[in-house]
Design a protein around this motif. Structure first.
Motif, mmCIF file in Angstrom:
data_model
loop_
_atom_site.group_PDB
_atom_site.id
_atom_site.type_symbol
_atom_site.label_atom_id
_atom_site.label_comp_id
_atom_site.label_asym_id
_atom_site.label_seq_id
_atom_site.Cartn_x
_atom_site.Cartn_y
_atom_site.Cartn_z
ATOM 1 N N VAL A 130 74.417 -108.244 -59.853
ATOM 2 C CA VAL A 130 75.402 -107.416 -60.529
ATOM 3 C C VAL A 130 74.708 -106.083 -60.752
ATOM 4 O O VAL A 130 73.642 -106.017 -61.373
ATOM 5 N N LEU A 147 80.979 -100.592 -62.632
ATOM 6 C CA LEU A 147 80.488 -101.690 -61.803
ATOM 7 C C LEU A 147 80.278 -101.175 -60.386
ATOM 8 O O LEU A 147 81.203 -100.684 -59.748
ATOM 9 N N GLY A 150 79.329 -106.551 -57.839
ATOM 10 C CA GLY A 150 79.528 -107.664 -58.758
ATOM 11 C C GLY A 150 79.680 -108.995 -58.064
ATOM 12 O O GLY A 150 79.665 -109.094 -56.838
ATOM 13 N N ASP A 156 81.181 -110.413 -64.095
ATOM 14 C CA ASP A 156 80.803 -109.001 -64.214
ATOM 15 C C ASP A 156 81.192 -108.431 -65.579
ATOM 16 O O ASP A 156 80.421 -107.678 -66.188
#
Length: 191
Positions: A130, A147, A150, A156
């Motif tokens: 991640v 993000l 992920g 996430d």
């Protein structure tokens, strides 16, 4: 009249005596060859004032081999003294910035609990990363998370929620706190 009886030797007897003579001659020839080889080896060993030799024992069907030993390499008594130039020390800097300004420092985490999301959310045999990009403000708080990569399955979001609680000593430029960006990577494995 007298009769003389001459007894003939059987032909097998003649062969036997010829074989005996041949055997004796063959043994004498072999004895002479061994003696000659022995004297040759003794002469090679008896010359210690000349070159030393390594003797490999005689094996039937092969000729004795004499090999010269490899010379021993001895290091010189006094190694050559070469002047050694010491490299110049790198210039002293208190940091650096691509824009050319000095006194730059990066933000360092003060409070950073590890994200421990429930691994049960991942399928068995899953492993991955991640990756989260964060923006840290002048006070050292995380103000933005994005993000970058992920694992999905709600995993996430759990990681990003923990990152929101982190606090930093803010980055500085010329001694003043400034906002900065960092990228965080977390690796997870579910067996």
């Amino acid at each position: 009249m007298q009769t003389l009886f001459v007894q003939e030797m059987p032909r097998d007897g003649r062969r036997t005596s010829i074989q005996r003579v041949a055997s004796v001659v063959l043994h004498l020839v072999l004895l002479a060859a061994f003696t000659f080889q022995f004297h040759k080896v003794v002469k090679a060993v008896a010359r210690p004032h000349k070159v030393a030799a390594v003797i490999i024992p005689y094996a039937p069907g092969h000729q004795a081999v004499v090999q010269k030993p490899k010379p021993k390499i001895q290091p010189p008594k006094d190694p050559p003294k070469l002047p050694l130039k010491q490299p110049d020390p790198p210039p002293v800097s208190s940091g650096g910035d691509p824009t050319g300004e000095d006194d730059v420092s990066v933000a360092t985490a003060d409070f950073y609990p590890d994200p421990k999301p429930d691994l049960a959310m991942l399928p068995h045999g899953t492993n991955g990363d991640v990756v989260v990009d964060i923006v840290i403000d002048e006070s050292g708080k995380v103000v933005e998370t994005t993000l970058d990569q992920g694992l999905g399955h709600g995993f996430d979001e759990a990681v990003m929620a923990v990152i929101q609680t982190w606090t930093f000593t803010p980055a500085t430029k010329a001694g003043k706190p400034v906002a900065s960006k960092q990228q965080l990577l977390f690796h997870f494995v579910r067996a």
